[in-house]
Design an enzyme around this catalytic site. Sequence first.
Site, PDB file in Angstrom:
ATOM      1  N   GLN A   1     -15.642  34.788  44.286  1.00  0.00           N
ATOM      2  CA  GLN A   1     -15.150  36.092  43.828  1.00  0.00           C
ATOM      3  C   GLN A   1     -15.865  36.490  42.540  1.00  0.00           C
ATOM      4  O   GLN A   1     -16.097  35.647  41.668  1.00  0.00           O
ATOM      5  CB  GLN A   1     -13.651  36.020  43.554  1.00  0.00           C
ATOM      6  CG  GLN A   1     -12.810  35.939  44.811  1.00  0.00           C
ATOM      7  CD  GLN A   1     -11.327  35.864  44.460  1.00  0.00           C
ATOM      8  OE1 GLN A   1     -10.815  36.714  43.752  1.00  0.00           O
ATOM      9  NE2 GLN A   1     -10.679  34.827  44.950  1.00  0.00           N
TER      10      GLN A   1
HETATM   11  N1  LIG Z   1     -15.557  33.948  62.360  1.00  0.00           N
HETATM   12  C1  LIG Z   1     -15.771  33.041  61.406  1.00  0.00           C
HETATM   13  N2  LIG Z   1     -14.962  33.000  60.350  1.00  0.00           N
HETATM   14  C2  LIG Z   1     -15.217  32.042  59.411  1.00  0.00           C
HETATM   15  C3  LIG Z   1     -16.296  31.128  59.498  1.00  0.00           C
HETATM   16  N3  LIG Z   1     -16.283  30.337  58.396  1.00  0.00           N
HETATM   17  C4  LIG Z   1     -15.232  30.736  57.660  1.00  0.00           C
HETATM   18  N4  LIG Z   1     -14.582  31.760  58.258  1.00  0.00           N
HETATM   19  C5  LIG Z   1     -13.417  32.515  57.765  1.00  0.00           C
HETATM   20  O1  LIG Z   1     -13.813  33.248  56.624  1.00  0.00           O
HETATM   21  C6  LIG Z   1     -12.734  33.367  55.701  1.00  0.00           C
HETATM   22  C7  LIG Z   1     -13.154  32.898  54.331  1.00  0.00           C
HETATM   23  O2  LIG Z   1     -13.408  31.512  54.375  1.00  0.00           O
HETATM   24  P1  LIG Z   1     -13.391  30.601  53.055  1.00  0.00           P
HETATM   25  O3  LIG Z   1     -13.849  29.249  53.475  1.00  0.00           O
HETATM   26  O4  LIG Z   1     -12.113  30.716  52.327  1.00  0.00           O
HETATM   27  O5  LIG Z   1     -14.526  31.342  52.196  1.00  0.00           O
HETATM   28  P2  LIG Z   1     -15.033  30.978  50.741  1.00  0.00           P
HETATM   29  O6  LIG Z   1     -16.504  31.202  50.742  1.00  0.00           O
HETATM   30  O7  LIG Z   1     -14.577  29.607  50.357  1.00  0.00           O
HETATM   31  O8  LIG Z   1     -14.334  32.082  49.841  1.00  0.00           O
HETATM   32  P3  LIG Z   1     -13.961  32.012  48.260  1.00  0.00           P
HETATM   33  O9  LIG Z   1     -13.222  30.733  48.031  1.00  0.00           O
HETATM   34  O10 LIG Z   1     -13.103  33.219  48.014  1.00  0.00           O
HETATM   35  O11 LIG Z   1     -15.249  32.074  47.512  1.00  0.00           O
HETATM   36  C8  LIG Z   1     -11.583  32.542  56.295  1.00  0.00           C
HETATM   37  O12 LIG Z   1     -10.723  33.435  56.978  1.00  0.00           O
HETATM   38  C9  LIG Z   1     -12.286  31.626  57.289  1.00  0.00           C
HETATM   39  O13 LIG Z   1     -11.450  31.250  58.371  1.00  0.00           O
HETATM   40  C10 LIG Z   1     -17.147  31.216  60.647  1.00  0.00           C
HETATM   41  O14 LIG Z   1     -18.123  30.487  60.821  1.00  0.00           O
HETATM   42  N5  LIG Z   1     -16.829  32.192  61.554  1.00  0.00           N
END
Ligand SMILES: Nc1nc2c(ncn2[C@@H]2O[C@H](COP(=O)(O)OP(=O)(O)OP(=O)(O)O)[C@@H](O)[C@H]2O)c(=O)[nH]1
Length: 187
Positions: free
Chosen positions: A73
């Site tokens: 973020q």
């Molecule tokens: N369709 C799809 N959704 C995904 C995939 N990988 C993660 N997501 C979804 O993307 C969203 C964000 O995933 P996070 O792992 O929380 O992302 P992040 O990069 O850690 O985000 P921050 O902690 O806010 O920086 C979640 O709803 C996951 O389920 C993927 O390969 N495909």
Amino acid sequence: MGLFDKLAGWLGLKKKEVHVLCLGLDNSGKTTIINRLKPSSAQTQDIVPTIGFSIEKFKTSSLSFTVFDMSGQGRYRNLWEHYYKEGQAIIFVIDSSDRLRMVVAKEELDTLLSHADIIHKRIPILFFANKMDLRDALSSVKVSQLLCLENIKDKPWHICATDGLKGEGLQGGVDWLQGNLQAEEMW
Ligand SMILES: Nc1nc2c(ncn2[C@@H]2O[C@H](COP(=O)(O)OP(=O)(O)OP(=O)(O)O)[C@@H](O)[C@H]2O)c(=O)[nH]1
Ligand SMILES: [Mg+2]
């Protein structure tokens, strides 16, 4: 690292420890991917947006990874640089379906690469072009082009197409990282 630890490592008794920074925009899938890399008994079902950062661990055949899973973020991205000095590898995650923010991902990558603590470091960077399951996802080749990865000449890098939800494509990337870190001979 002490002599005993080195010996234990050479004999295969102790895994070499590596600090990895997991970076990328919010919602790209960083926490989902790191969760997938952990042993199934340690995996969680509830992935929520990361606040600040969290420290996670997983092991491969010869390495023990400590991952700084940073929040992507905007308001937390200024935390990233405080961990650059101790990072020995970077995993940079991109939401391949987020075409609108590809330019923001590139800006953050460029800022990272030009940072004083990174610019002269031959740190391996593993890119995960994530969310390949989504219909409008760009190919890893296209993501690589948009991020101008071919301009990275002084650091080993590799890009993998991944589906963080299913865990597809992750192993190949981690194998590359392990091979690279072992070749670096940091003992
Ligand atoms: N369709 C799809 N959704 C995904 C995939 N990988 C993660 N997501 C979804 O993307 C969203 C964000 O995933 P996070 O792992 O929380 O992302 P992040 O990069 O850690 O985000 P921050 O902690 O806010 O920086 C979640 O709803 C996951 O389920 C993927 O390969 N495909
Ligand atoms: Mg997260």
